[in-house]
Write a protein that holds these residues in place. Sequence first.
Motif, short mmCIF file in Angstrom:
data_model
loop_
_atom_site.label_atom_id
_atom_site.label_comp_id
_atom_site.label_asym_id
_atom_site.label_seq_id
_atom_site.Cartn_x
_atom_site.Cartn_y
_atom_site.Cartn_z
N GLY A 143 48.51 112.05 123.49
CA GLY A 143 49.26 113.26 123.79
C GLY A 143 48.39 114.46 124.08
N TRP A 144 49.06 115.52 124.50
CA TRP A 144 48.41 116.81 124.74
C TRP A 144 49.11 117.88 123.91
CZ3 TRP A 144 44.02 117.47 127.48
CH2 TRP A 144 43.64 116.45 128.35
N PHE A 163 52.99 121.04 120.52
CA PHE A 163 53.11 119.84 121.34
C PHE A 163 53.39 120.21 122.80
CE2 PHE A 163 54.49 115.79 122.76
CZ PHE A 163 55.66 115.99 123.48
N THR A 184 53.48 113.77 125.56
CA THR A 184 52.93 112.56 124.99
C THR A 184 53.36 111.35 125.81
OG1 THR A 184 52.65 111.29 122.94
CG2 THR A 184 54.86 112.07 123.42
N THR A 227 57.56 108.81 128.06
CA THR A 227 56.94 110.12 128.01
C THR A 227 57.91 111.15 127.44
OG1 THR A 227 57.58 110.58 130.29
CG2 THR A 227 55.39 109.66 129.93
N CYS A 234 43.59 117.00 123.66
CA CYS A 234 44.18 115.67 123.74
C CYS A 234 44.03 114.99 122.37
CB CYS A 234 43.55 114.83 124.84
SG CYS A 234 41.90 114.23 124.49
N SER A 273 47.01 108.43 118.95
CA SER A 273 47.73 108.02 117.75
C SER A 273 47.61 106.51 117.55
CB SER A 273 49.20 108.41 117.87
OG SER A 273 49.95 107.88 116.80
N LEU A 305 55.59 111.22 117.84
CA LEU A 305 54.41 111.63 118.60
C LEU A 305 54.52 113.05 119.14
CD1 LEU A 305 53.59 108.70 118.20
CD2 LEU A 305 52.64 108.76 120.51
N ARG A 306 55.57 113.76 118.76
CA ARG A 306 55.62 115.19 119.06
C ARG A 306 54.96 115.99 117.93
NH1 ARG A 306 60.80 113.32 120.25
NH2 ARG A 306 61.57 113.64 122.38
N TYR A 342 48.78 111.95 114.91
CA TYR A 342 47.56 111.67 115.65
C TYR A 342 46.35 111.52 114.74
CZ TYR A 342 50.41 112.57 119.69
OH TYR A 342 51.40 112.50 120.63
#
Length: 124
Positions: free
Chosen positions: A35-36, A47, A50, A58, A96, A99, A105-106, A111
Amino acid sequence: QVQLVESGGGLVQAGGSVRLSCAASGRTFTSLGMGWFRQAPGKEREFVATIIWRPTTTYYLDSVKGRFTISGDNAKNTVYLQMNSLKPDDTAVYYCAASQAGGNLRAITAYNYWGQGTQVTVSS
């Protein structure tokens, strides 16, 4: 030791585009997604986007939907963020992350590995 290295940041005018890259090096590992995130001065890290590898899924921050696109290569643990129609509010250090554990993943807590960040500055 796992290292994530971002590249591609810089100064861009509003309405312009930037593509960020992130590559993993060091010990081989398997990630469930990458993710970024970004952090503007005086604000918390938030967030941005991802990508979950299997099945490919995504998610995006609402304010970047339709402007940013995340993509990557699972086998290489590489992730990209194409940012179009940039706004001054997008100015931040972009990080970046990878995970292994999965989950939401938000969330920052999902991660395991983080890059050092790359600055993106959007001028008006």
